[in-house]
Design a protein around this motif. Structure first.
Motif, short mmCIF file in Angstrom:
data_model
loop_
_atom_site.label_atom_id
_atom_site.label_comp_id
_atom_site.label_asym_id
_atom_site.label_seq_id
_atom_site.Cartn_x
_atom_site.Cartn_y
_atom_site.Cartn_z
N ASP A 1 -9.75 8.30 69.71
CA ASP A 1 -9.74 7.35 70.66
C ASP A 1 -10.90 6.52 70.44
O ASP A 1 -12.09 6.68 70.84
N VAL A 2 -10.84 5.23 70.12
CA VAL A 2 -11.82 4.20 69.72
C VAL A 2 -12.02 3.40 70.92
O VAL A 2 -10.93 2.78 71.42
N GLY A 3 -13.13 3.27 71.37
CA GLY A 3 -13.57 2.60 72.67
C GLY A 3 -13.07 3.24 74.05
O GLY A 3 -12.29 2.74 74.75
N CYS A 4 -13.44 4.33 74.10
CA CYS A 4 -12.66 5.65 74.95
C CYS A 4 -12.89 5.02 76.55
O CYS A 4 -12.34 5.67 77.35
N GLY A 5 -14.27 4.34 76.82
CA GLY A 5 -14.57 4.04 78.14
C GLY A 5 -14.79 5.31 79.02
O GLY A 5 -15.76 6.28 78.37
N THR A 6 -14.25 5.48 79.89
CA THR A 6 -14.51 6.65 80.69
C THR A 6 -13.37 7.86 80.37
O THR A 6 -13.69 8.85 81.03
N GLY A 7 -12.98 7.75 79.57
CA GLY A 7 -12.15 8.86 78.75
C GLY A 7 -10.87 9.22 79.22
O GLY A 7 -10.12 10.47 78.94
N GLU A 8 -10.04 8.20 79.98
CA GLU A 8 -8.64 8.61 80.53
C GLU A 8 -7.85 9.01 79.61
O GLU A 8 -6.94 9.79 79.56
N LEU A 9 -7.65 8.07 78.69
CA LEU A 9 -6.65 8.19 77.49
C LEU A 9 -6.91 9.40 76.77
O LEU A 9 -6.01 10.21 76.20
N ALA A 10 -8.22 9.64 76.18
CA ALA A 10 -8.62 10.82 75.32
C ALA A 10 -8.44 12.17 76.20
O ALA A 10 -7.79 13.12 75.62
N ALA A 11 -8.49 12.06 77.59
CA ALA A 11 -8.27 13.47 78.24
C ALA A 11 -6.56 13.67 78.10
O ALA A 11 -6.21 15.00 78.03
N HIS A 12 -5.82 12.63 78.23
CA HIS A 12 -4.46 12.57 78.29
C HIS A 12 -4.00 13.29 76.84
O HIS A 12 -3.19 14.13 77.00
N LEU A 13 -4.52 12.68 75.87
CA LEU A 13 -4.16 13.33 74.73
C LEU A 13 -4.45 14.37 74.36
O LEU A 13 -3.71 15.28 73.71
N ALA A 14 -5.50 15.14 74.95
CA ALA A 14 -5.82 16.40 74.73
C ALA A 14 -4.96 17.40 75.61
O ALA A 14 -4.67 18.26 75.11
N ASP A 15 -4.57 16.76 76.68
CA ASP A 15 -3.72 17.54 77.51
C ASP A 15 -2.25 17.75 76.75
O ASP A 15 -1.57 18.77 77.01
N VAL A 16 -1.85 16.76 76.03
CA VAL A 16 -0.52 17.11 75.39
C VAL A 16 -0.65 17.75 74.05
O VAL A 16 0.24 17.91 73.39
N GLY A 17 -1.72 18.11 73.60
CA GLY A 17 -1.94 18.75 72.40
C GLY A 17 -2.87 18.48 71.30
O GLY A 17 -2.91 19.17 70.25
N TYR A 18 -3.36 17.13 71.43
CA TYR A 18 -4.44 16.78 70.37
C TYR A 18 -5.57 17.19 70.48
O TYR A 18 -6.26 17.63 71.67
N ALA A 19 -6.40 17.53 69.48
CA ALA A 19 -7.77 17.65 69.23
C ALA A 19 -8.39 16.38 69.29
O ALA A 19 -8.03 15.68 68.20
N VAL A 20 -9.38 15.79 70.09
CA VAL A 20 -9.60 14.36 70.17
C VAL A 20 -10.98 14.25 69.91
O VAL A 20 -11.94 14.82 70.50
N ASP A 21 -11.36 13.19 69.18
CA ASP A 21 -12.69 12.74 69.01
C ASP A 21 -12.46 11.32 69.74
O ASP A 21 -11.87 10.52 69.55
#
Length: 791
Positions: free
Chosen positions: A45-65
């Motif tokens: 997740d590029v330009g993640c800001g405060t991380g809302e999208l990154a957290a969502h992607l982790a919730d659905v099963g991705y390992a996220v940078d």
């Protein structure tokens, strides 16, 4: 809100501000179009800001940078999503920082939500992210659009032209609506074949202009995306009596807002070509220093300006013809398939132009350490050269990872019309090994045959500030390229000359007493007399010499008219193109399914051999075995080639011949030829195992024809003698011969004892360990001799 500075973003997130919340529609579209791969996937997740999208992607099963360039954003992301597992929060400027923290094996999904409009070098970033996608992966960009954004906030949105550019080069582009946001799913490599294109015809009788070539502190080139849908360099027509350098500086400021002094603008080349029937004269002006902030000052003519990686210029789409030609004059080879042009290089006397990304520095240090750990660079001057000289700047069409590969990878820089490599930048370990073999001293003056720039610059660096290198190549393109790169990134201590390197250096460049050392960087069948004659007494000549078709980089020391071998290294290079080039004699057999290759001496009589090959095959095991740990047999090949009369190489080109010879298609075997008879050497697996340590192979001789058994016994005796006297358990410790090279015409009685291999210009005498021992006699044929029928 159109922030451009890091401190503005730091303040934004530090004050608790955020962005539009991740919507249910966005989540549903992501689940539908980029579902998590079976077994889990990896996302960036590029330009993640405060991380809302990154957290969502982790919730659905991705390992996220999740990366953002502000400390305040990543700090809030860690705090607000402290309970989320599977996310690495990284502070990283995706445009400027070394991407070392990113996952080396790539990503199944890369997202960029509400961040793309704030990118400066959009094309470069998207191309780079596309290179990090795994097969089948996707880049998802979520962004406001101009049509759905109030006028006062349109700086954070994209118009239709920008959305079209974003999708250029991708194999598939899906554009979806996410409650007023555009959600683009991009798949396939982000490559668009580069074309040099013209604008509409001009009404002028002739065109005269100047183009500015400008790079940033990472060595990237400035290009503008014009309203005509092509990339252009800053520049334009001259005005009145205005000089070309002044015109380039003026146009740079008018179009991009960047400011340069005329003293930092160097007219490098004048290009003459044709524009719709009108002659066009273009001055290529290299600007070495500039200041200011990049802006799009002429928005009616350009969509935006940005800096591009040189290695990406082969897949950026349409480029204006003069711009493409100008780029090629500075970095030959980075843009393929250019139209014809007449070029007049000028002696500009400009300094080298610095600039490289942090990633290049890191990769160069890693490459150097790999070479050092391998034992190829024991001396500090060579180590320092590997750590210092910017290898990637001598292969700008290659990405950094390939340029700084620390293994066996050579970078191919030129091919002929058949696709055969004719110029390359050798593997770093081999370059280091050959330079070490030169035994450089401070201030050494060296000769190099075969130019490219990087190897010569390594030598110059290792020889110190008083050292000098003369490098010669027969190919005008290679020399032009070497000169360009040496001017851009060199020390000024290398002179590149266009000539047949087999003739040595031009007389006025040869130091009194000869060169301290010479290195040849292409495969040579023979040793040129000029290389010996221009070498100082006691000097070293390092040459990749072909012997029986097998190449070794041999370090010779000159003693009078004789060269004495001091060191051997297994290697391979592109072939010689000069007057010493000598194609091997080849005899086809069985309708071309097989060939015999005679690399030394004339081709021998093969009459009756085809009939023999259609008869019975005689097989004799040598009793000599090898395991996976000591499978290298190059010394056996060379030993056989230099000690056996009638030596040749048997190659298989079509599968039916495999049944005849037991040699795999595309492979060859050392062989000796008799009258209508042939024997050759192969290895056969005799033991299998679950691990490499459990496997074993045995050397076996196959033979055909009436003299086949006798020839086979000669080869068997050769293998056994090699096993006793040459072979070592450590592949790197096989015994080398004592080798001397004498001028052609030296009489036999003036040569030392040994096996003689004659070339056109010299006579090689090999003295292998154990050759004074009588070889074993013929081996009696075993009762259970294996026989196979030919076809």
């Amino acid at each position: 809100m159109t922030y451009t500075a890091r401190d503005e973003w730091e303040q934004h997130y530090g004050e608790g501000k955020g962005w539009r919340r991740l919507g249910k529609r966005e989540q549903d579209l992501l689940a539908e179009h980029v579902p998590v791969p079976e077994g889990g996937g990896r996302a960036l997740d590029v330009g993640c800001g405060t991380g809302e999208l990154a957290a969502h992607l982790a919730d659905v099963g991705y390992a996220v940078d999740a990366v953002d360039f502000t400390d305040s954003a990543t700090a809030r992301a860690r705090e607000e999503h402290a309970g989320i597992e599977g996310v690495r929060w990284l502070q990283l400027d995706i445009e400027r920082d070394d991407p070392a923290p990113l996952h080396a094996e790539g990503y199944d999904l890369i997202t960029m939500r509400l961040a793309y409009p704030f990118m400066s070098d959009r094309g470069r970033i998207v191309h780079g992210l596309g290179e990090r996608l795994r097969d089948g992966g996707a880049l998802v960009v979520i962004t406001p659009t101009v049509e759905n954004t109030p006028a006062e906030r349109r700086g954070i949105a994209l118009d239709e032209d920008e959305l079209t550019l974003l999708g250029a080069g991708w194999e598939s582009v899906e554009r979806l609506d996410a409650d007023g946001l555009a959600l683009l799913v991009l798949r396939g490599p982000c490559h668009l074949d580069t074309r040099a294109v013209e604008k509409r015809p001009t009404t002028s009788h002739a065109l005269t202009g100047a183009l500015a070539v400008v790079t940033d502190d990472a060595g990237r080139i400035l290009l503008g995306r014009s309203r005509l849908g092509m990339l252009e360099l800053p520049g334009g027509k001259t005005t009145g009596p205005e000089g070309f350098a002044a015109a380039a500086v003026r146009e740079l400021a008018e179009e991009t807002g960047l400011v340069a002094d005329a003293s930092d603008a160097h007219v490098m080349t004048m290009l003459v070509d044709d524009s719709h029937g009108s002659p066009r004269l273009t001055a290529v002006v290299r600007i070495t220093t500039w200041t200011g902030t990049l802006t799009n000052a002429e928005a009616d003519k350009f969509d935006r300006w940005e800096f591009f990686d040189l290695h990406a210029l082969a897949c950026v789409g349409d480029v204006f013809v003069p711009a493409a030609l100008a780029i090629d004059s500075v970095w030959p080879g980075v843009i393929p398939d250019l139209p014809p042009v007449v070029s007049y290089p000028l002696a500009a006397g400009r300094p080298p132009v610095p600039g490289e990304p942090g990633e290049a520095v890191r990769l160069r240090q890693a490459m150097a350490q790999t070479v050092i750990d391998g034992g190829w660079a024991p001396s500090e001057p060579v180590r320092d050269a590997l750590r210092t000289v910017a290898r990637h700047r001598f292969a700008p069409e290659t990405n950094l990872a390939a340029a700084y590969d620390g293994g066996d990878r050579a970078v191919i820089t030129r091919r002929d019309e058949t696709g055969t490599a004719i110029s390359s930048m050798s593997a770093a370990w081999l370059q280091a090994d050959m330079i070490e073999s030169l035994c450089l001293g401070p201030g050494s003056i060296m000769f190099e045959a075969g130019s490219g720039g990087y190897n010569a610059e390594l030598i110059a660096h290792a020889a110190g500030p008083d050292g000098r290198v003369v490098t010669v190549d027969i190919d005008p393109w290679v020399v032009r390229r070497a000169r360009a790169f040496l001017t851009e990134a060199g020390s000024g201590r290398v002179t590149a000359v266009e000539a047949d390197a087999a003739l040595g250096a031009p007389a006025h460049l040869v130091p009194r007493g000869g060169f301290d050392g010479s290195v040849i960087t292409y495969n040579c069948w023979d040793i040129s007399p000029a290389w010996r004659e221009q070498l100082a007494a006691g000097g070293r000549l390092v040459v990749p010499l072909e012997m029986g078709g097998y190449t070794r980089a041999i370090a010779f020391e000159r003693r009078g008219e004789v060269l004495h071998a001091r060191r051997f290294t297994h290697c391979g290079f592109v072939r010689d193109q000069g007057q010493q080039a000598r194609p091997a004699a080849v005899a086809p057999l069985l309708d071309g399914m097989l060939t015999l290759r005679f690399d030394d001496g004339p081709d021998a009589d093969t009459s009756g051999l085809e009939e023999a090959l259609r008869g019975r095959r005689h097989e004799v095991a040598t009793g000599v075995t090898m395991g996976a740990a000591n499978s290298y047999f190059g010394s056996l090949q060379l030993y056989t080639a230099t000690t056996q009369s009638g030596f040749c190489r048997l190659a298989v080109h079509q599968e039916p011949a495999e049944a005849v010879t037991a040699i795999a298609k595309g492979r060859d075997a050392p062989a000796i030829l008799g009258k209508a008879s042939l024997a050759y050497l192969i290895h056969v697996q005799t033991k299998d195992g679950d691990s490499p340590q459990g496997k074993e192979w045995e050397w076996v001789v196959h033979a055909f024809g009436e003299q086949g058994p006798e020839l086979a016994e000669r080869l068997v005796a050769t293998v056994r003698a090699w096993n006793r006297h040459i072979r070592a358990d450590d592949n790197d410790q096989h015994a080398d011969p004592a080798l001397t090279v004498h001028p052609a015409g030296t009489p036999d009685d003036a040569l030392p004892a040994g096996d003689v291999l004659d070339k056109e210009h010299c006579r090689l005498v090999f003295r292998w360990p154990g050759r004074d021992v009588v070889l074993a006699g013929p081996v009696e044929q075993p009762e259970a001799d294996v026989v196979a029928e030919g076809v």
